[in-house]
Scaffold this motif. Structure first.
Motif, PDB file in Angstrom:
ATOM      1  N   GLU A 129       0.852  -1.186   0.000  1.00 36.55           N
ATOM      2  CA  GLU A 129       0.000   0.000   0.000  1.00 36.55           C
ATOM      3  C   GLU A 129       0.886   1.234   0.000  1.00 36.55           C
ATOM      4  O   GLU A 129       2.010   1.216   0.497  1.00 36.55           O
ATOM      5  CB  GLU A 129      -0.959  -0.007   1.190  1.00 36.55           C
ATOM      6  CG  GLU A 129      -0.298  -0.044   2.545  1.00 36.55           C
ATOM      7  CD  GLU A 129      -1.303  -0.243   3.672  1.00 36.55           C
ATOM      8  OE1 GLU A 129      -2.366  -0.859   3.449  1.00 36.55           O
ATOM      9  OE2 GLU A 129      -1.011   0.222   4.785  1.00 36.55           O
TER      10      GLU A 129
ATOM     11  N   LYS B 187      -3.476   0.463  -3.320  1.00 36.74           N
ATOM     12  CA  LYS B 187      -2.867  -0.844  -3.056  1.00 36.74           C
ATOM     13  C   LYS B 187      -2.363  -1.428  -4.357  1.00 36.74           C
ATOM     14  O   LYS B 187      -2.960  -1.227  -5.413  1.00 36.74           O
ATOM     15  CB  LYS B 187      -3.902  -1.798  -2.453  1.00 36.74           C
ATOM     16  CG  LYS B 187      -4.256  -1.465  -1.017  1.00 36.74           C
ATOM     17  CD  LYS B 187      -5.263  -2.446  -0.463  1.00 36.74           C
ATOM     18  CE  LYS B 187      -5.671  -2.009   0.952  1.00 36.74           C
ATOM     19  NZ  LYS B 187      -6.700  -2.867   1.525  1.00 36.74           N
TER      20      LYS B 187
ATOM     21  N   GLU C  63       1.020  -4.144   2.575  1.00 38.20           N
ATOM     22  CA  GLU C  63      -0.385  -3.939   2.918  1.00 38.20           C
ATOM     23  C   GLU C  63      -0.639  -4.542   4.309  1.00 38.20           C
ATOM     24  O   GLU C  63      -0.103  -5.592   4.656  1.00 38.20           O
ATOM     25  CB  GLU C  63      -1.253  -4.598   1.825  1.00 38.20           C
ATOM     26  CG  GLU C  63      -2.700  -4.224   1.869  1.00 38.20           C
ATOM     27  CD  GLU C  63      -3.512  -5.239   2.633  1.00 38.20           C
ATOM     28  OE1 GLU C  63      -4.503  -4.838   3.268  1.00 38.20           O
ATOM     29  OE2 GLU C  63      -3.148  -6.435   2.603  1.00 38.20           O
TER      30      GLU C  63
END
Ligand code: MN
Length: 296
Positions: A82, A92, A114
């Protein structure tokens, strides 16, 4: 065929990657820059992160940092990342996605695993290429092109033995969705065992191959290179030849090429300009908050 051989570029050198730590301590393989090979105009850096299996909570990233004067191209093969930046963008990137960020006059961004992926752990594999901007474009407004895997054009030969993802430029009749500031080719080829690919590359382009997986024979003289090696081509013909010399393993390579800028390069970490004075200005602008900050 002998007539074909004459149109193939020869190999100017094979570069080995060095291992280095980036950001919070991500281990990357880096063919360049290094002390003996600082750039390949218009390209400034190539990093391969992984492939590596990361335990839960152990994935690392690159927290808030600036860039000015060039472009960063992130191509994710495995895992999930991300990003946020001082222009208010957030997003993302997962397997197969590409982010082409034109830093231009300056941006502060973060590139992190992420959150949920980091918690559960898993396999990470990604690439980052730095593309220099010509002097006239170094101070343009920052721009983002985010291309999801499904929107990246693909093509294959009739026999299905050669497949290509067209991130920039054109290959096997497919043209990329990304716009570049100067002419750039960025192709991900997958060759089945025994397959051969021939890619047209205009004579003025500097061209290299980075081997992601497997082992192949490259160029007119069929030089051997494997996983983690970079093959530099001479600008002596208009086609690049790739052959998978294995009879068992697919060969994955990136073919990256572009028209050299032929301008002075002065680099200092995340800033790449044409003069020392412009670097000093970039540092001052960053310190004074003129590249913004991530406050959301
Ligand atoms: Mn960055």
């Amino acid at each position: 065929m002998t007539t074909q051989t004459q149109t193939m570029r020869t190999v100017a050198g094979i570069i080995n990657s060095v291992q280095t730590l980036e950001g919070e301590g991500m281990l990357v393989r880096r063919p360049f820059p290094k002390s003996t090979f600082t750039e390949f105009d218009p390209f400034l850096l190539l990093d391969e992160l992984g492939p590596v299996d990361v335990a839960p909570g152990q994935a690392k990233g690159a927290p808030d940092h600036p860039h000015r004067g060039f472009e960063t191209v992130s191509y994710i093969l495995e895992g999930s990342f991300e990003h946020k930046d001082s222009q208010g963008h957030a997003g993302k990137l997962s397997a197969g996605d590409v982010q082409w960020m034109t830093a231009g006059a300056g941006v502060v961004h973060s590139e992190m695993p992420e959150r949920e992926f980091a918690q559960s752990g898993g396999r990470i594999h990604g690439l980052q290429l730095w593309v220099n901007l010509p002097s006239r474009d170094k101070m343009i407004k920052p721009r983002y092109q985010e291309i999801a895997a499904a929107r990246i054009p693909t093509a294959q030969t009739d026999d299905g033995l050669v497949k290509v993802k067209v991130i920039a430029g054109e290959a096997l009749g497919s043209r990329s969705a990304i716009q570049t500031q100067t002419p750039i080719m960025y192709l991900h080829f997958t060759l089945q065992p025994g397959a051969i690919a021939v890619q047209p590359v205009p004579k003025e382009y500097n061209a290299f191959i980075y081997v992601l997986n497997g082992e192949g024979l490259f160029g007119a003289e069929k030089e051997l290179a494997g996983d983690g090696q970079m093959v530099l081509f001479a600008k002596d013909a208009e086609e690049v030849a790739i052959a998978n010399s294995s009879n068992a393993t697919p060969l994955d390579v990136l073919l990256i090429a572009g028209v050299p800028l032929n301008e002075p390069v002065v680099r200092y970490g995340p800033f790449v300009m044409n003069t020392e004075a412009e670097i000093i200005q970039a540092i001052a602008d960053y310190r004074n908050g003129r590249m913004g900050s991530i406050d959301f």
